[in-house]
Motif scaffolding. Structure first.
Motif, PDB file in Angstrom:
ATOM      1  N   GLU A  78       0.842  -1.199   0.000  1.00 45.49           N
ATOM      2  CA  GLU A  78       0.000   0.000   0.000  1.00 45.49           C
ATOM      3  C   GLU A  78       0.882   1.256   0.000  1.00 45.49           C
ATOM      4  O   GLU A  78       1.826   1.360   0.782  1.00 45.49           O
ATOM      5  CB  GLU A  78      -0.908   0.005   1.225  1.00 45.49           C
ATOM      6  CG  GLU A  78      -1.831   1.209   1.313  1.00 45.49           C
ATOM      7  CD  GLU A  78      -2.600   1.266   2.619  1.00 45.49           C
ATOM      8  OE1 GLU A  78      -3.588   2.010   2.681  1.00 45.49           O
ATOM      9  OE2 GLU A  78      -2.194   0.569   3.578  1.00 45.49           O
ATOM     10  N   GLY A  79       0.579   2.179  -0.880  1.00 39.41           N
ATOM     11  CA  GLY A  79       1.358   3.405  -0.990  1.00 39.41           C
ATOM     12  C   GLY A  79       2.452   3.348  -2.029  1.00 39.41           C
ATOM     13  O   GLY A  79       3.161   4.352  -2.245  1.00 39.41           O
ATOM     14  N   GLY A  89       5.107   5.364   6.672  1.00 36.63           N
ATOM     15  CA  GLY A  89       5.105   6.608   7.420  1.00 36.63           C
ATOM     16  C   GLY A  89       4.241   7.637   6.737  1.00 36.63           C
ATOM     17  O   GLY A  89       3.716   7.423   5.650  1.00 36.63           O
ATOM     18  N   TYR A  90       4.120   8.815   7.370  1.00 36.76           N
ATOM     19  CA  TYR A  90       3.131   9.797   6.938  1.00 36.76           C
ATOM     20  C   TYR A  90       3.748  11.127   6.526  1.00 36.76           C
ATOM     21  O   TYR A  90       3.047  12.123   6.381  1.00 36.76           O
ATOM     22  CB  TYR A  90       2.102   9.978   8.051  1.00 36.76           C
ATOM     23  CG  TYR A  90       1.516   8.651   8.459  1.00 36.76           C
ATOM     24  CD1 TYR A  90       0.596   8.003   7.646  1.00 36.76           C
ATOM     25  CD2 TYR A  90       1.951   8.011   9.617  1.00 36.76           C
ATOM     26  CE1 TYR A  90       0.102   6.754   7.987  1.00 36.76           C
ATOM     27  CE2 TYR A  90       1.444   6.759   9.969  1.00 36.76           C
ATOM     28  CZ  TYR A  90       0.530   6.144   9.155  1.00 36.76           C
ATOM     29  OH  TYR A  90       0.040   4.902   9.488  1.00 36.76           O
ATOM     30  N   ASN A  91       5.038  11.134   6.332  1.00 40.57           N
ATOM     31  CA  ASN A  91       5.671  12.318   5.775  1.00 40.57           C
ATOM     32  C   ASN A  91       5.542  12.301   4.260  1.00 40.57           C
ATOM     33  O   ASN A  91       5.218  11.281   3.654  1.00 40.57           O
ATOM     34  CB  ASN A  91       7.143  12.384   6.180  1.00 40.57           C
ATOM     35  CG  ASN A  91       7.317  12.650   7.670  1.00 40.57           C
ATOM     36  OD1 ASN A  91       6.497  13.336   8.284  1.00 40.57           O
ATOM     37  ND2 ASN A  91       8.371  12.113   8.251  1.00 40.57           N
ATOM     38  N   THR A  92       5.853  13.427   3.622  1.00 39.85           N
ATOM     39  CA  THR A  92       5.771  13.529   2.171  1.00 39.85           C
ATOM     40  C   THR A  92       6.636  12.447   1.511  1.00 39.85           C
ATOM     41  O   THR A  92       7.795  12.258   1.877  1.00 39.85           O
ATOM     42  CB  THR A  92       6.242  14.908   1.710  1.00 39.85           C
ATOM     43  OG1 THR A  92       5.421  15.904   2.326  1.00 39.85           O
ATOM     44  CG2 THR A  92       6.136  15.033   0.193  1.00 39.85           C
ATOM     45  N   GLY A  93       6.036  11.741   0.572  1.00 36.23           N
ATOM     46  CA  GLY A  93       6.763  10.716  -0.160  1.00 36.23           C
ATOM     47  C   GLY A  93       6.735   9.358   0.486  1.00 36.23           C
ATOM     48  O   GLY A  93       7.162   8.375  -0.132  1.00 36.23           O
ATOM     49  N   SER A 144       1.072   1.571   4.776  1.00 33.86           N
ATOM     50  CA  SER A 144       1.991   0.593   4.180  1.00 33.86           C
ATOM     51  C   SER A 144       1.581  -0.848   4.494  1.00 33.86           C
ATOM     52  O   SER A 144       2.396  -1.671   4.892  1.00 33.86           O
ATOM     53  CB  SER A 144       3.420   0.865   4.676  1.00 33.86           C
ATOM     54  OG  SER A 144       4.389   0.262   3.860  1.00 33.86           O
ATOM     55  N   HIS A 145       0.295  -1.159   4.295  1.00 34.27           N
ATOM     56  CA  HIS A 145      -0.160  -2.542   4.483  1.00 34.27           C
ATOM     57  C   HIS A 145       0.405  -3.448   3.388  1.00 34.27           C
ATOM     58  O   HIS A 145       0.425  -3.072   2.216  1.00 34.27           O
ATOM     59  CB  HIS A 145      -1.688  -2.620   4.444  1.00 34.27           C
ATOM     60  CG  HIS A 145      -2.354  -2.069   5.672  1.00 34.27           C
ATOM     61  ND1 HIS A 145      -3.013  -0.857   5.674  1.00 34.27           N
ATOM     62  CD2 HIS A 145      -2.468  -2.572   6.931  1.00 34.27           C
ATOM     63  CE1 HIS A 145      -3.509  -0.632   6.886  1.00 34.27           C
ATOM     64  NE2 HIS A 145      -3.199  -1.645   7.667  1.00 34.27           N
ATOM     65  N   LEU A 146       0.844  -4.605   3.787  1.00 32.89           N
ATOM     66  CA  LEU A 146       1.279  -5.641   2.854  1.00 32.89           C
ATOM     67  C   LEU A 146       0.393  -6.854   3.067  1.00 32.89           C
ATOM     68  O   LEU A 146       0.395  -7.450   4.156  1.00 32.89           O
ATOM     69  CB  LEU A 146       2.744  -6.011   3.085  1.00 32.89           C
ATOM     70  CG  LEU A 146       3.272  -7.256   2.352  1.00 32.89           C
ATOM     71  CD1 LEU A 146       3.169  -7.090   0.841  1.00 32.89           C
ATOM     72  CD2 LEU A 146       4.710  -7.555   2.785  1.00 32.89           C
ATOM     73  N   LEU A 147      -0.409  -7.201   2.061  1.00 31.92           N
ATOM     74  CA  LEU A 147      -1.321  -8.342   2.136  1.00 31.92           C
ATOM     75  C   LEU A 147      -0.838  -9.417   1.174  1.00 31.92           C
ATOM     76  O   LEU A 147      -0.589  -9.144  -0.004  1.00 31.92           O
ATOM     77  CB  LEU A 147      -2.746  -7.932   1.758  1.00 31.92           C
ATOM     78  CG  LEU A 147      -3.364  -6.724   2.474  1.00 31.92           C
ATOM     79  CD1 LEU A 147      -4.815  -6.556   2.051  1.00 31.92           C
ATOM     80  CD2 LEU A 147      -3.250  -6.845   3.978  1.00 31.92           C
ATOM     81  N   ILE A 148      -0.715 -10.641   1.679  1.00 33.18           N
ATOM     82  CA  ILE A 148      -0.279 -11.776   0.870  1.00 33.18           C
ATOM     83  C   ILE A 148      -1.275 -12.904   1.069  1.00 33.18           C
ATOM     84  O   ILE A 148      -1.587 -13.271   2.213  1.00 33.18           O
ATOM     85  CB  ILE A 148       1.127 -12.252   1.288  1.00 33.18           C
ATOM     86  CG1 ILE A 148       2.145 -11.110   1.124  1.00 33.18           C
ATOM     87  CG2 ILE A 148       1.563 -13.463   0.468  1.00 33.18           C
ATOM     88  CD1 ILE A 148       3.452 -11.382   1.831  1.00 33.18           C
ATOM     89  N   TRP A 149      -1.773 -13.436  -0.043  1.00 34.65           N
ATOM     90  CA  TRP A 149      -2.680 -14.587   0.030  1.00 34.65           C
ATOM     91  C   TRP A 149      -2.003 -15.794  -0.592  1.00 34.65           C
ATOM     92  O   TRP A 149      -1.610 -15.761  -1.762  1.00 34.65           O
ATOM     93  CB  TRP A 149      -4.004 -14.297  -0.677  1.00 34.65           C
ATOM     94  CG  TRP A 149      -4.969 -15.435  -0.621  1.00 34.65           C
ATOM     95  CD1 TRP A 149      -5.529 -15.981   0.492  1.00 34.65           C
ATOM     96  CD2 TRP A 149      -5.485 -16.174  -1.730  1.00 34.65           C
ATOM     97  NE1 TRP A 149      -6.375 -17.017   0.157  1.00 34.65           N
ATOM     98  CE2 TRP A 149      -6.365 -17.161  -1.202  1.00 34.65           C
ATOM     99  CE3 TRP A 149      -5.305 -16.100  -3.101  1.00 34.65           C
ATOM    100  CZ2 TRP A 149      -7.049 -18.060  -2.024  1.00 34.65           C
ATOM    101  CZ3 TRP A 149      -5.990 -16.991  -3.915  1.00 34.65           C
ATOM    102  CH2 TRP A 149      -6.847 -17.966  -3.375  1.00 34.65           C
ATOM    103  N   ASP A 204       7.716   4.125  12.478  1.00 32.49           N
ATOM    104  CA  ASP A 204       7.872   5.112  13.542  1.00 32.49           C
ATOM    105  C   ASP A 204       8.928   6.160  13.208  1.00 32.49           C
ATOM    106  O   ASP A 204       9.410   6.883  14.075  1.00 32.49           O
ATOM    107  CB  ASP A 204       8.206   4.431  14.874  1.00 32.49           C
ATOM    108  CG  ASP A 204       9.479   3.597  14.794  1.00 32.49           C
ATOM    109  OD1 ASP A 204      10.141   3.633  13.747  1.00 32.49           O
ATOM    110  OD2 ASP A 204       9.802   2.916  15.785  1.00 32.49           O
ATOM    111  N   GLU A 205       9.313   6.206  11.916  1.00 27.76           N
ATOM    112  CA  GLU A 205      10.243   7.188  11.386  1.00 27.76           C
ATOM    113  C   GLU A 205      11.675   6.979  11.859  1.00 27.76           C
ATOM    114  O   GLU A 205      12.527   7.864  11.697  1.00 27.76           O
ATOM    115  CB  GLU A 205       9.783   8.621  11.698  1.00 27.76           C
ATOM    116  CG  GLU A 205       8.402   8.945  11.109  1.00 27.76           C
ATOM    117  CD  GLU A 205       8.000  10.395  11.326  1.00 27.76           C
ATOM    118  OE1 GLU A 205       8.868  11.205  11.652  1.00 27.76           O
ATOM    119  OE2 GLU A 205       6.795  10.686  11.166  1.00 27.76           O
TER     120      GLU A 205
END
Length: 530
Positions: free
Chosen positions: A119-120, A132-136, A141-146, A169-170
């Motif tokens: 994600e992202g 993280g939530y800073n620019t860029g 950042s979810h990672l889903l694997i099936w 957590d930066e």
């Protein structure tokens, strides 16, 4: 983005199979009696529904929280939560360092593909900015694997590739290893839940993959999809709406100031106003809207109001894109729906009728009511405090049981869920404490069951050419009995003859005498009460 194997536009035509509950590439995500797969279209509206909808804001529009997936868009951020398909029997498993919630994680190696999408990420490849939530950066950042081979899901929150520069957590990331804030492994072959009090990659302790709006389900059959979404969808609400409690199937709380627990279900209304809106939508929006009417939205996380989570692309068996949404259809259609078109529903079980309402121990009984499904196999019936063995759930509105031993008049109650106190969060976190489920039906006049005592012939003897029999009605005084006779035990009861009738005495006892016939010795006797 993805691996570009067999890219099919949303208007492509292909063969489709009839979908099962929550189906992904022909496999069910959780059994049919799982709450994600529960049809809630007949559930009553919760008493606090109007106040909850008012707090959300009746004019707040549904926001489809996903986009389309096109590598031609380059470094545009991927919108939605992607998932990866792997063959777990042949994909090497990788150890992931869990930094933030190791005590509430399933820390086991995961089959992460070399071309995993997080994600992202960008639509044409990985975003190296990390979680993280800073620019860029990649946000959650979810990672889903099936794992298609075993129907197992691996879900990570705050996933960081070995080459990412920072963690969620930066903090700096220099060890060259996979990291994540949390890891949850779901066995979709079973009714799998988190331990009470534990989070998952989702704040509420739920599976993310099970609640995504996916184009393989939400695209019509004529366009290559399954044409039906047969499960609930994941949604978010702001912290001032969400409470610091959870309700089944959620298992985790957050610090919040509202009144609606995680796991609560909102359902799109099925009335002329809403149905007129749905009829004006494109075919893909109609499919999503009908899922909201039948399966509803499950509150899964803190976020923007009435955001419904989806994935931008359906993935095939080689982890390549197979279908993408027509976002003009989705945005033009679903954004017509507002919070005022929804109700919060009450999924507690209820008993409305017993058939019959009086009989004897060992007799069959049908319990009528609602909210009997979605229990993950954990449904129990009690006659007073006595449990009935192995209730058979016939549907959301009916249960069949065999009446257990008892006497007098008792209330028949239905318990949806297990006795499972939350020892992690303390009292009050689980709305239905100590039941992890939808709770226990409230008693009422309609659930009262009266036991009818079963008469028994206890003693027989012969004396002075007479056959003498006596017995009891198990201590119930008075009441009429009939003694039936027949020379053929196999005849239907309607062909038996009433030999004599009488009344039980004050102690519930009876006796009768019949002359022995030596010319017709094969006589059978049966005791009945009206």
């Amino acid at each position: 983005m993805k691996q570009l194997a067999a890219l099919v536009a949303s208007a492509a035509i292909g063969a489709a199979v009839t979908p099962a509950m929550g189906q992904l590439l022909g496999q069910n995500l959780f059994p049919s009696n799982n709450p994600w797969n529960q049809d809630i279209s007949s559930a009553p509206v919760a008493t606090n529904s109007a106040s909850i909808i008012s707090a959300i804001g009746g004019t707040t529009k549904i926001h489809p929280d996903w986009g389309t997936d096109s590598p031609a868009d380059g470094t545009s951020p991927l919108y939605g939560i992607p998932y990866n398909v792997v063959h777990g029997n042949s994909t090497a498993k990788v150890s992931v360092i869990i930094d933030n919630y190791p005590g509430e994680s399933d820390i086991i190696p995961a089959p992460i593909p070399t071309n995993a999408v997080i994600e992202g990420d960008y639509e044409n490849g990985p975003n190296p900015g990390g979680p993280g939530y800073n620019t860029g950066q990649r946000g959650d950042s979810h990672l889903l694997i099936w794992d298609e081979d075993n129907n197992i899901g691996y879900e990570f929150y705050g996933a960081a590739r070995p080459g990412d520069t920072n963690l969620i957590d930066e903090s700096s990331h220099t060890d060259g290893l996979w990291h994540a804030a949390q890891e949850t492994v779901w066995n979709y072959n079973t009714n799998d839940f988190r331990p009470l009090g534990y989070t998952s990659a989702d704040a509420a302790g739920l599976s993310i993959l099970a609640g995504l709006a996916r184009p393989d389900e939400g695209i019509p059959v004529s366009q290559g999809g399954q044409g039906a979404i047969n499960h609930a969808l994941r949604m978010t609400l702001p912290k001032n709406i969400v409470s610091d409690q959870y309700i089944y199937p959620a298992s985790h709380i957050v610090s919040a100031t509202g009144t609606l627990p995680f796991g609560s279900r909102l359902r799109l209304r099925n009335n002329s106003t809403v149905n007129s809106l749905i009829a004006s939508m494109g075919p893909q929006s109609q499919i999503v809207a009908h899922a909201m009417q039948h399966y509803g939205l499950i509150l899964a996380d803190i976020g923007s109001s009435m955001y419904v989570t989806g994935t931008s692309a359906a993935i095939n068996t080689t982890n390549g894109i197979s279908l993408v949404w027509d976002m003009d259809d989705i945005l033009d259609g679903l954004r017509q729906l507002a919070a005022s078109n929804f109700d919060v529903v009450n999924l507690a079980p209820a008993v409305t009728n017993l058939s019959p309402s009086s009989a004897a121990t060992g007799d069959p009984l049908t319990i009528n009511g609602y909210n009997f499904s979605g229990t993950a196999g954990h449904l129990f019936v009690f006659f007073g405090s006595t449990p009935a063995s192995t209730p058979n759930v016939l549907g959301d509105s009916q249960i069949s049981v065999v009446v257990p031993a008892g006497s007098g008049t008792v209330n028949v109650t239905v318990q949806s869920g297990l006795y499972e106190p939350d020892t992690d969060d303390g009292p009050g976190a689980n709305v239905n404490e100590p039941i992890f489920g939808y709770g226990v039906s409230a008693t009422n006049a309609a659930d009262q069951y009266t036991y009818v005592a079963t008469p028994q012939i206890l003693r027989v003897s012969a004396s002075d050419g007479n056959f003498i029999a006596s017995g009891t009605n198990n201590g119930v005084p008075g009441g009429t009995y009939h003694v039936m006779t027949s020379t053929n035990l196999l005849l239907p009861l309607t062909n038996w003859t009433v030999f004599t009738s009488g009344s039980f005495d004050s102690n519930g006892n009876f006796s009768f005498t019949d002359a022995i016939s030596f010319t017709n010795p094969g006589m059978f006797y049966l005791l009945r009460v009206p």
